[in-house]
Write a protein that holds these residues in place. Sequence first.
Motif, mmCIF file in Angstrom:
data_model
loop_
_atom_site.group_PDB
_atom_site.id
_atom_site.type_symbol
_atom_site.label_atom_id
_atom_site.label_comp_id
_atom_site.label_asym_id
_atom_site.label_seq_id
_atom_site.Cartn_x
_atom_site.Cartn_y
_atom_site.Cartn_z
ATOM 1 N N UNK A 91 0.799 -1.198 0.041
ATOM 2 C CA UNK A 91 0.063 -0.027 -0.096
ATOM 3 C C UNK A 91 0.998 1.235 0.003
ATOM 4 N N UNK A 92 1.913 1.319 0.739
ATOM 5 C CA UNK A 92 2.936 2.211 0.549
ATOM 6 C C UNK A 92 3.344 2.367 -0.881
ATOM 7 N N UNK A 93 3.754 1.357 -1.336
ATOM 8 C CA UNK A 93 4.078 1.725 -2.655
ATOM 9 C C UNK A 93 3.182 2.108 -3.659
ATOM 10 N N UNK A 94 2.035 1.477 -3.549
ATOM 11 C CA UNK A 94 0.766 1.983 -4.455
ATOM 12 C C UNK A 94 0.181 3.282 -4.326
ATOM 13 N N UNK A 95 0.366 3.768 -3.104
ATOM 14 C CA UNK A 95 -0.393 4.716 -2.704
ATOM 15 C C UNK A 95 0.553 6.204 -2.851
ATOM 16 N N UNK A 96 1.678 6.036 -2.554
ATOM 17 C CA UNK A 96 2.563 7.200 -2.064
ATOM 18 C C UNK A 96 3.918 6.951 -3.219
ATOM 19 N N UNK A 97 3.732 8.052 -4.126
ATOM 20 C CA UNK A 97 4.866 8.186 -5.180
ATOM 21 C C UNK A 97 6.306 8.057 -4.927
ATOM 22 N N UNK A 98 6.399 8.442 -3.475
ATOM 23 C CA UNK A 98 7.791 8.398 -3.060
ATOM 24 C C UNK A 98 8.444 7.197 -2.887
ATOM 25 N N UNK A 99 7.552 6.423 -2.123
ATOM 26 C CA UNK A 99 8.073 5.087 -1.850
ATOM 27 C C UNK A 99 8.013 4.125 -2.925
ATOM 28 N N UNK A 100 6.983 4.504 -3.914
ATOM 29 C CA UNK A 100 7.104 3.550 -5.102
ATOM 30 C C UNK A 100 8.369 4.062 -6.086
ATOM 31 N N UNK A 101 8.703 4.978 -6.179
ATOM 32 C CA UNK A 101 10.200 5.409 -6.669
ATOM 33 C C UNK A 101 11.455 4.797 -5.883
#
Length: 283
Positions: A91-101
Amino acid sequence: MLNIFKIEGEISKKTSLIISVIGFLLLLIIWQLITSFGNISSSILPSPYKVLSSFGDLFYNEHLVTNAWFSIKLNLLGYVEAVLISIPLGFLMGLIPFFRSLISKYFDAFRFLPLPAITGIFVAWFGLEIAMKVHFFSFGIMLYLIPVIVQRIDEIEKIHKQTITTLGASAWNKIKHLYFPYTISKISDDIRVLVAISWTYIVIVELLNKEGGLGAMIFTAAKQSRTDYIFALVLIIILFGYIQDLLFRMVDKIAFPFKYDGQVKTRLFNKINSLIFKNNGNI
């Protein structure tokens, strides 16, 4: 009757069951004929009867129940750990661009890892006890599960996002009423599909410091050239995987009944509206 041979034809459950039984019987007959008249050593291909007879030896002489329970326990512990880590991280990666990048590229790369090649790293980090096996098993599942969670979040239709935003939902309530219920209902299918992969990892990890388990039994049987034991143990793993799949399906139908009535989108849209208006405009 001819529908069974048509492209995209439909058949009843009863007909499907009959065809499955016929296919199974044909397999047994062909197997028996090959072992009886094919001049093949039983150490290479044991007969169905010999495989069936080996179940008694495994049960009484090889502690089958104890080893099977060890594998099941390892499977359950690994799944629980993987899910508890994967859901918040996904969910962190899917919702927050910073963590996805920050993280997503690593998981894209890790999926190409040959897991047997890194068992030594897990041994160095966690030792040779069951904790290491649970962590290794969990890691193997997370490599696939986390990117799938991100993908499921991306699949949420734009109209649902726009609707809940227009109604004034806060970020937390968007997660609570839209992202979380939709994603969890979808990844339940993905977790079920990972059952097949999970048993592969169990067989690998049980070879390390053999404490028991079906994988360890297969390795020992191979060293003793007991092919009949190997066939029997593989059949047991298939049976456990099938039962596990059925249990996941049952739980999924109870937890997410709307997935099975053809009204997924309608139910999701209605749920958003009902939950929002139920709170009297507090979101």
